[in-house]
Scaffold this motif. Sequence first.
Motif, PDB file in Angstrom:
ATOM      1  N   THR A 107       0.633  -1.080   0.085  1.00 40.90           N
ATOM      2  CA  THR A 107       0.202  -0.041  -0.170  1.00 40.90           C
ATOM      3  C   THR A 107       0.788   1.253   0.216  1.00 40.90           C
ATOM      4  O   THR A 107       0.356   2.403  -0.332  1.00 40.90           O
ATOM      5  N   THR A 108       2.120   1.161   0.130  1.00 44.92           N
ATOM      6  CA  THR A 108       3.208   2.194   0.019  1.00 44.92           C
ATOM      7  C   THR A 108       4.113   1.938  -0.605  1.00 44.92           C
ATOM      8  O   THR A 108       4.562   0.658  -0.800  1.00 44.92           O
ATOM      9  N   SER A 130       2.447  -3.370   7.203  1.00 47.11           N
ATOM     10  CA  SER A 130       1.365  -2.655   7.902  1.00 47.11           C
ATOM     11  C   SER A 130       0.947  -3.517   9.144  1.00 47.11           C
ATOM     12  O   SER A 130       1.322  -4.744   9.102  1.00 47.11           O
ATOM     13  N   ARG A 159      -2.105  -4.322   9.852  1.00 43.80           N
ATOM     14  CA  ARG A 159      -2.899  -5.029   9.161  1.00 43.80           C
ATOM     15  C   ARG A 159      -2.420  -6.426   8.737  1.00 43.80           C
ATOM     16  O   ARG A 159      -2.938  -7.355   8.674  1.00 43.80           O
ATOM     17  N   THR A 197      -7.787  -2.664  12.443  1.00 44.75           N
ATOM     18  CA  THR A 197      -6.583  -1.648  11.977  1.00 44.75           C
ATOM     19  C   THR A 197      -7.417  -0.751  10.849  1.00 44.75           C
ATOM     20  O   THR A 197      -6.713  -0.106  10.252  1.00 44.75           O
ATOM     21  N   ARG A 198      -8.702  -0.535  10.851  1.00 38.96           N
ATOM     22  CA  ARG A 198      -9.139   0.305   9.932  1.00 38.96           C
ATOM     23  C   ARG A 198      -9.297   1.945  10.263  1.00 38.96           C
ATOM     24  O   ARG A 198      -8.981   2.454   9.664  1.00 38.96           O
ATOM     25  N   PRO A 199      -9.631   2.015  11.437  1.00 40.38           N
ATOM     26  CA  PRO A 199      -9.895   3.575  11.921  1.00 40.38           C
ATOM     27  C   PRO A 199      -8.499   4.322  11.929  1.00 40.38           C
ATOM     28  O   PRO A 199      -7.272   3.535  12.263  1.00 40.38           O
ATOM     29  N   ASP A 200      -8.194   5.346  11.450  1.00 42.80           N
ATOM     30  CA  ASP A 200      -7.124   6.254  11.936  1.00 42.80           C
ATOM     31  C   ASP A 200      -6.951   6.781  13.182  1.00 42.80           C
ATOM     32  O   ASP A 200      -8.045   6.666  14.002  1.00 42.80           O
ATOM     33  N   GLY A 201      -5.570   6.828  13.785  1.00 45.44           N
ATOM     34  CA  GLY A 201      -5.634   7.454  15.051  1.00 45.44           C
ATOM     35  C   GLY A 201      -5.425   5.999  16.021  1.00 45.44           C
ATOM     36  O   GLY A 201      -4.954   5.022  15.504  1.00 45.44           O
ATOM     37  N   ASP A 202      -5.932   6.427  17.123  1.00 52.35           N
ATOM     38  CA  ASP A 202      -5.689   5.397  18.231  1.00 52.35           C
ATOM     39  C   ASP A 202      -6.844   4.119  18.036  1.00 52.35           C
ATOM     40  O   ASP A 202      -8.134   4.482  18.065  1.00 52.35           O
ATOM     41  N   ARG A 203      -6.391   2.999  17.877  1.00 54.82           N
ATOM     42  CA  ARG A 203      -7.151   2.012  17.402  1.00 54.82           C
ATOM     43  C   ARG A 203      -7.424   0.937  18.830  1.00 54.82           C
ATOM     44  O   ARG A 203      -7.793  -0.337  18.367  1.00 54.82           O
TER      45      ARG A 203
END
Length: 385
Positions: A16-17, A73, A75, A311-317
């Motif tokens: 992904t990067t 990642s 994920r 692992t989907r949300p941004d920030g603190d998971r």
Amino acid sequence: MPNTEQSQRATMDRTTTSGPPRRPDLTGLLDVLRSEAGDDAGGRPSDTALDALRGSGLLRLPVPAEYGGLGGSWRDVNAAITSLSRVDASMGIILFLHHAAVSRIIGWGSEEQKKRCLTAVTRDGQIFASSWSEPGAGAAKQHIATTATARADGGWELSGAKTFTTGAGVADLYLILARTGDSGPATGSYGQTNQGIFVVEAAGAGFGVDGVLDLAGMRRSATGLIRLDAYTAGSGDMLARSTDTPTVIGHPHVLGLTLGAVALGVAETAHDLALEAARRRSLMDSPLYRHLLFELGSRLAAVRGVVDAATRPDGDRTVPALTAKVFASETAEAICRGAQEIAGSAAFSRAHPLNRLAQDARAVTLMGPPNYLCRELVTAGLGTL
């Protein structure tokens, strides 16, 4: 029905990067684990399996490229843990705890610690473990007895004993939680601010392993006892400041790393065995058993969803990671029970894989933070479900 193992590999292989391709090779390791299925007499993985783990690239999966890693990642890491746990949940747990320790080095280590510790992983294939637990310490690890006494040269002398250390005698490096006696506020949400986390080498003088426990579940996880007899840690072996210790302990959850990934692997294999048993016992013509299989499949789909959501949300998971741990482990237990019902009485013999899987699922519910503490951390300190 799609091949779930191939699907997980595809997820793990996706780039992904920019940077080096993230393609650990699981083939040889999974072949070894399959050949050793049910062989848990020693309480640990075989040397052959450990060599295959070191050669697979999995240990360096999330390590940044500048330290020789694959730059994957979190994920990707969860997917790798699930793939291993489908075949051997004990190895999945060892890999999970390795990456939990690596995440703390990446997130909180000094540049010198990153170069030293991460290079030991990427170049030398060294395995990390974490050692927090002690008798009477409690699940939140706020009453440990292991001490770290400051030395005049800036180093530390560590003394004490730890229990339920997964990877004992298997890992090369350990993150050890010890009481520093620092002044100031004592209590954190998980661990205390008068404790420190130290990088300890298994080859160092004063470090010892006192054997592995005879567990009902995770029987190959090398979970056992370690001791520190005046072990000398250098001035650069303390990870972050002691006031940051509770935050460092919880850091893997912030990234979305979750033990739910282990439970997912267990649940997938139990579901596969339920389908196999239903066909072998000619149960597919019965609406009762077809409906039970539907329920098991729908629960499995839900587990996949919550583990993916970690692992989907941004920030603190933290909230989705802890939620995934609770939901996946308890649902995996339910899937194992349903699969045992379909397989019949044979599934309750010690040697039957479903019995082993049921015990493994139960073990995940108890591993730190245990499910009751996950619920408390989510609802009391981290928001509501």
